[in-house]
Motif scaffolding. Structure first.
Motif, PDB file in Angstrom:
ATOM      1  N   THR A  17       0.862  -1.173   0.000  1.00  0.00           N
ATOM      2  CA  THR A  17       0.000   0.000   0.000  1.00  0.00           C
ATOM      3  C   THR A  17       0.898   1.223   0.000  1.00  0.00           C
ATOM      4  OG1 THR A  17      -0.130   0.064   2.426  1.00  0.00           O
ATOM      5  CG2 THR A  17      -1.838  -1.184   1.249  1.00  0.00           C
ATOM      6  N   VAL A  18       0.520   2.224  -0.771  1.00  0.00           N
ATOM      7  CA  VAL A  18       1.283   3.472  -0.850  1.00  0.00           C
ATOM      8  C   VAL A  18       0.430   4.562  -0.226  1.00  0.00           C
ATOM      9  CG1 VAL A  18       2.417   5.135  -2.364  1.00  0.00           C
ATOM     10  CG2 VAL A  18       2.467   2.692  -2.923  1.00  0.00           C
ATOM     11  N   GLU A  19       0.899   5.111   0.894  1.00  0.00           N
ATOM     12  CA  GLU A  19       0.119   6.057   1.676  1.00  0.00           C
ATOM     13  C   GLU A  19       0.721   7.451   1.585  1.00  0.00           C
ATOM     14  OE1 GLU A  19       0.229   4.525   5.607  1.00  0.00           O
ATOM     15  OE2 GLU A  19      -0.494   2.534   5.038  1.00  0.00           O
ATOM     16  N   PRO A  20      -0.116   8.458   1.478  1.00  0.00           N
ATOM     17  CA  PRO A  20       0.416   9.832   1.478  1.00  0.00           C
ATOM     18  C   PRO A  20       0.993  10.167   2.838  1.00  0.00           C
ATOM     19  CG  PRO A  20      -1.971   9.851   1.645  1.00  0.00           C
ATOM     20  CD  PRO A  20      -1.583   8.423   1.377  1.00  0.00           C
ATOM     21  N   PRO A  21       1.846  11.169   2.915  1.00  0.00           N
ATOM     22  CA  PRO A  21       2.407  11.578   4.208  1.00  0.00           C
ATOM     23  C   PRO A  21       1.312  11.876   5.217  1.00  0.00           C
ATOM     24  CG  PRO A  21       3.526  12.677   2.406  1.00  0.00           C
ATOM     25  CD  PRO A  21       2.353  11.983   1.801  1.00  0.00           C
ATOM     26  N   ALA A  22       1.547  11.530   6.474  1.00  0.00           N
ATOM     27  CA  ALA A  22       0.551  11.714   7.522  1.00  0.00           C
ATOM     28  C   ALA A  22       0.578  13.124   8.082  1.00  0.00           C
ATOM     29  CB  ALA A  22       0.804  10.700   8.645  1.00  0.00           C
ATOM     30  N   ASP A  23      -0.488  13.476   8.768  1.00  0.00           N
ATOM     31  CA  ASP A  23      -0.572  14.726   9.537  1.00  0.00           C
ATOM     32  C   ASP A  23      -0.330  15.976   8.696  1.00  0.00           C
ATOM     33  OD1 ASP A  23      -0.955  13.121  11.816  1.00  0.00           O
ATOM     34  OD2 ASP A  23       1.210  12.957  12.112  1.00  0.00           O
ATOM     35  N   GLY A  24      -0.729  15.935   7.416  1.00  0.00           N
ATOM     36  CA  GLY A  24      -0.597  17.109   6.573  1.00  0.00           C
ATOM     37  C   GLY A  24       0.808  17.393   6.103  1.00  0.00           C
ATOM     38  N   ARG A  25       1.745  16.471   6.341  1.00  0.00           N
ATOM     39  CA  ARG A  25       3.121  16.689   5.895  1.00  0.00           C
ATOM     40  C   ARG A  25       3.216  16.518   4.370  1.00  0.00           C
ATOM     41  NH1 ARG A  25       4.297  12.997  10.274  1.00  0.00           N
ATOM     42  NH2 ARG A  25       4.619  11.411   8.688  1.00  0.00           N
ATOM     43  N   ASP A  26       4.271  17.069   3.798  1.00  0.00           N
ATOM     44  CA  ASP A  26       4.527  16.892   2.368  1.00  0.00           C
ATOM     45  C   ASP A  26       5.376  15.656   2.090  1.00  0.00           C
ATOM     46  OD1 ASP A  26       3.167  19.265   1.544  1.00  0.00           O
ATOM     47  OD2 ASP A  26       4.867  20.436   2.259  1.00  0.00           O
ATOM     48  N   HIS A  66       7.891  10.881  -5.769  1.00  0.00           N
ATOM     49  CA  HIS A  66       7.639  11.408  -4.421  1.00  0.00           C
ATOM     50  C   HIS A  66       8.876  11.987  -3.737  1.00  0.00           C
ATOM     51  CE1 HIS A  66       3.568   9.815  -4.489  1.00  0.00           C
ATOM     52  NE2 HIS A  66       4.045   8.641  -4.869  1.00  0.00           N
ATOM     53  N   ARG A  67      10.073  11.595  -4.172  1.00  0.00           N
ATOM     54  CA  ARG A  67      11.370  12.092  -3.691  1.00  0.00           C
ATOM     55  C   ARG A  67      11.758  11.581  -2.305  1.00  0.00           C
ATOM     56  NH1 ARG A  67      12.832  15.926  -7.773  1.00  0.00           N
ATOM     57  NH2 ARG A  67      11.256  15.526  -9.368  1.00  0.00           N
ATOM     58  N   ALA A  68      10.819  11.051  -1.517  1.00  0.00           N
ATOM     59  CA  ALA A  68      11.133  10.490  -0.199  1.00  0.00           C
ATOM     60  C   ALA A  68      10.158   9.356   0.086  1.00  0.00           C
ATOM     61  CB  ALA A  68      11.043  11.553   0.890  1.00  0.00           C
ATOM     62  N   LEU A  69      10.697   8.146   0.308  1.00  0.00           N
ATOM     63  CA  LEU A  69       9.872   6.967   0.575  1.00  0.00           C
ATOM     64  C   LEU A  69      10.254   6.385   1.928  1.00  0.00           C
ATOM     65  CD1 LEU A  69      10.116   5.132  -2.888  1.00  0.00           C
ATOM     66  CD2 LEU A  69       8.291   6.668  -2.111  1.00  0.00           C
ATOM     67  N   ASP A  82      11.979  19.598   1.182  1.00  0.00           N
ATOM     68  CA  ASP A  82      12.047  19.594  -0.279  1.00  0.00           C
ATOM     69  C   ASP A  82      12.905  20.756  -0.762  1.00  0.00           C
ATOM     70  OD1 ASP A  82      11.486  19.877  -3.062  1.00  0.00           O
ATOM     71  OD2 ASP A  82       9.556  18.867  -2.804  1.00  0.00           O
ATOM     72  N   ASN A  83      14.026  20.452  -1.416  1.00  0.00           N
ATOM     73  CA  ASN A  83      14.929  21.507  -1.884  1.00  0.00           C
ATOM     74  C   ASN A  83      14.277  22.441  -2.892  1.00  0.00           C
ATOM     75  OD1 ASN A  83      16.842  20.294  -0.318  1.00  0.00           O
ATOM     76  ND2 ASN A  83      18.249  19.804  -1.965  1.00  0.00           N
ATOM     77  N   ARG A  84      13.318  21.946  -3.662  1.00  0.00           N
ATOM     78  CA  ARG A  84      12.647  22.797  -4.646  1.00  0.00           C
ATOM     79  C   ARG A  84      11.895  23.918  -3.946  1.00  0.00           C
ATOM     80  NH1 ARG A  84       9.676  17.782  -7.411  1.00  0.00           N
ATOM     81  NH2 ARG A  84       9.443  17.386  -5.172  1.00  0.00           N
ATOM     82  N   ARG A  85      11.251  23.589  -2.837  1.00  0.00           N
ATOM     83  CA  ARG A  85      10.498  24.594  -2.089  1.00  0.00           C
ATOM     84  C   ARG A  85      11.431  25.501  -1.294  1.00  0.00           C
ATOM     85  NH1 ARG A  85       4.799  22.276  -0.896  1.00  0.00           N
ATOM     86  NH2 ARG A  85       4.879  23.703   0.868  1.00  0.00           N
ATOM     87  N   ILE A  86      12.520  24.938  -0.788  1.00  0.00           N
ATOM     88  CA  ILE A  86      13.514  25.756  -0.082  1.00  0.00           C
ATOM     89  C   ILE A  86      14.036  26.844  -1.006  1.00  0.00           C
ATOM     90  CG2 ILE A  86      15.850  25.728   0.882  1.00  0.00           C
ATOM     91  CD1 ILE A  86      15.170  22.852   1.886  1.00  0.00           C
ATOM     92  N   THR A 128       9.944  19.032   7.864  1.00  0.00           N
ATOM     93  CA  THR A 128       8.896  18.155   8.363  1.00  0.00           C
ATOM     94  C   THR A 128       9.569  16.930   8.960  1.00  0.00           C
ATOM     95  OG1 THR A 128       6.855  16.976   7.791  1.00  0.00           O
ATOM     96  CG2 THR A 128       8.622  16.925   6.170  1.00  0.00           C
ATOM     97  N   ALA A 129       8.914  16.291   9.933  1.00  0.00           N
ATOM     98  CA  ALA A 129       9.563  15.179  10.625  1.00  0.00           C
ATOM     99  C   ALA A 129       8.540  14.123  11.018  1.00  0.00           C
ATOM    100  CB  ALA A 129      10.307  15.682  11.864  1.00  0.00           C
ATOM    101  N   PHE A 130       9.010  12.910  11.153  1.00  0.00           N
ATOM    102  CA  PHE A 130       8.201  11.793  11.633  1.00  0.00           C
ATOM    103  C   PHE A 130       8.979  11.078  12.726  1.00  0.00           C
ATOM    104  CE2 PHE A 130      10.928  10.220   8.294  1.00  0.00           C
ATOM    105  CZ  PHE A 130      11.389   8.998   8.778  1.00  0.00           C
ATOM    106  N   ARG A 131       8.282  10.353  13.573  1.00  0.00           N
ATOM    107  CA  ARG A 131       8.937   9.579  14.621  1.00  0.00           C
ATOM    108  C   ARG A 131       9.455   8.279  14.035  1.00  0.00           C
ATOM    109  NH1 ARG A 131      11.129  10.581  18.798  1.00  0.00           N
ATOM    110  NH2 ARG A 131      10.394   8.742  19.933  1.00  0.00           N
TER     111      ARG A 131
END
Length: 350
Positions: A25-34, A66-69, A157-161, A301-304
């Motif tokens: 399953t491929v899930e989008p980032p949680a908690d509104g993260r990018d 997605h640039r980050a998996l 994301d470096n593009r947004r930075i 953005t960060a995850f545990r």
């Protein structure tokens, strides 16, 4: 610019015939993260290495999308399994940390523990190898021990930075590039022997000459190096101009005021372990460096971490950091798929 990049090829495996997208399953980032996109197995006992081997082409396409998996729920519990996963989705062997800026403990063939750095201190957002002439396209992390408090690996994301950095600062760095000055064996930071993984001055000079680095031997064993690098690099697949440098990370303003004052008083501006300026040698002001750092922080953005997690980043597109932590923390790191860059990408590089 000139760059080399090997597109992923499908590696067939009789071990795991299930098509890659059907097994996860491929899930989008949680908690509104990018970032990051989460990839979970549908079967609790799924083998990450076997699945990745049979689905390398699909996995690499998802990384580019997605640039980050974040691979979660696969029960990766040791360095050997992590190393096999790295090999399964990479072209060629993992890269060695050479011309390193922080201590590294190797646990396998070019598989390392994450930076040895005081637990109470933060490591700011950066990309691996921005000051190298060949840097990794893929960057892997694996959590074997998750700390009870803190220790996240923030990403951005470096593009947004790049879009957040004031236009005047961004344009000047893009035009002139970044000048990095490092000093070794003067009582602060790494020795040149540790940074270059050799005891031979001649070997350091050979490596430096092959990698567009100027060396100057001072006071017997004191080495100073100068590198001029572009502030942005071209993604070898998408053609995007990505923010890719350590201009703020190594800037003198990255130290606390007390540490900065003490270092400059003891060593002078040219004697600091790390220093950055514009490619023509003109100083990067504290305000300019601060504006860059604020752009990074705004996109963080960060995850545990959970034990068994594996994080795969497109290193050119996504920066990473480390937050302070308490307790034990064991994160493995590997780098693969080198991209070769031309220093002449920056007009200021001569």
């Amino acid at each position: 610019m000139s760059a080399q990049f090997s597109r992923a090829r499908t590696v067939r495996s009789a071990v795991r015939p299930v098509a890659a997208p059907d097994a996860v399953t491929v899930e989008p980032p949680a908690d509104g993260r990018d970032l990051p996109t989460v990839v979970r197995p549908k079967e609790a006992d799924a083998d990450l290495v076997a699945w990745a081997t049979s689905g390398k082409e699909w996995l690499c396409a998802k990384l580019l999308e997605h640039r980050a998996l974040l691979f979660r729920g696969w029960q990766v519990s040791d360095a050997a399994t992590f190393q096999r996963f790295v090999a399964a989705v990479s072209d060629g062997e993992p890269l060695q940390y050479r011309d390193r800026s922080t201590p590294r403990d190797e646990v396998g063939d070019n598989v390392y523990l994450s930076t040895t750095y005081p637990a109470a201190e933060r490591i700011e957002l950066h990309n691996e190898g921005t000051y190298w002439t060949a840097w990794p396209q893929k960057l892997f992390f694996c959590c074997l021990t998750a700390p009870p408090v803190g220790g996240e690996t923030p990403i951005a994301d470096n593009r947004r930075i790049k879009e957040r950095i004031p236009a005047a600062v961004r344009e000047r760095l893009e035009r002139l590039g970044v000048r990095y000055v490092r000093n070794y064996n003067h009582g602060f930071g790494l020795t040149w022997q540790e940074a270059y993984q050799t005891d031979s001055r001649a070997e350091v000079d050979r490596y430096a000459a092959a990698n567009d680095t100027r060396t100057e031997w001072l006071d017997d064993d004191h080495l100073r190096t100068v590198q001029i690098r572009p502030a942005t690099r071209t993604h070898p697949v998408t053609g995007e101009q990505l923010w890719f440098n350590h201009a703020a990370f190594f800037h003198v303003s990255s130290h606390s005021p007390q540490v900065r004052e003490a270092l400059v008083a003891a060593l002078g501006e040219d004697g600091l372990p790390f220093g950055t300026s514009y490619g023509d040698g003109s100083p990067i002001s504290d305000d300019d460096a601060r504006a860059i750092s604020e752009a990074y922080r705004a996109e963080e953005t960060a995850f545990r971490w959970a034990e068994g997690d594996v994080l795969l980043l497109d290193n050119m597109s996504v920066a990473h950091a480390r937050r302070p932590y308490e307790g034990d923390r064991k994160i493995l790191v590997a780098m693969t798929d080198p991209v070769l860059g031309a220093p002449a990408d920056a007009e200021g590089e001569r």
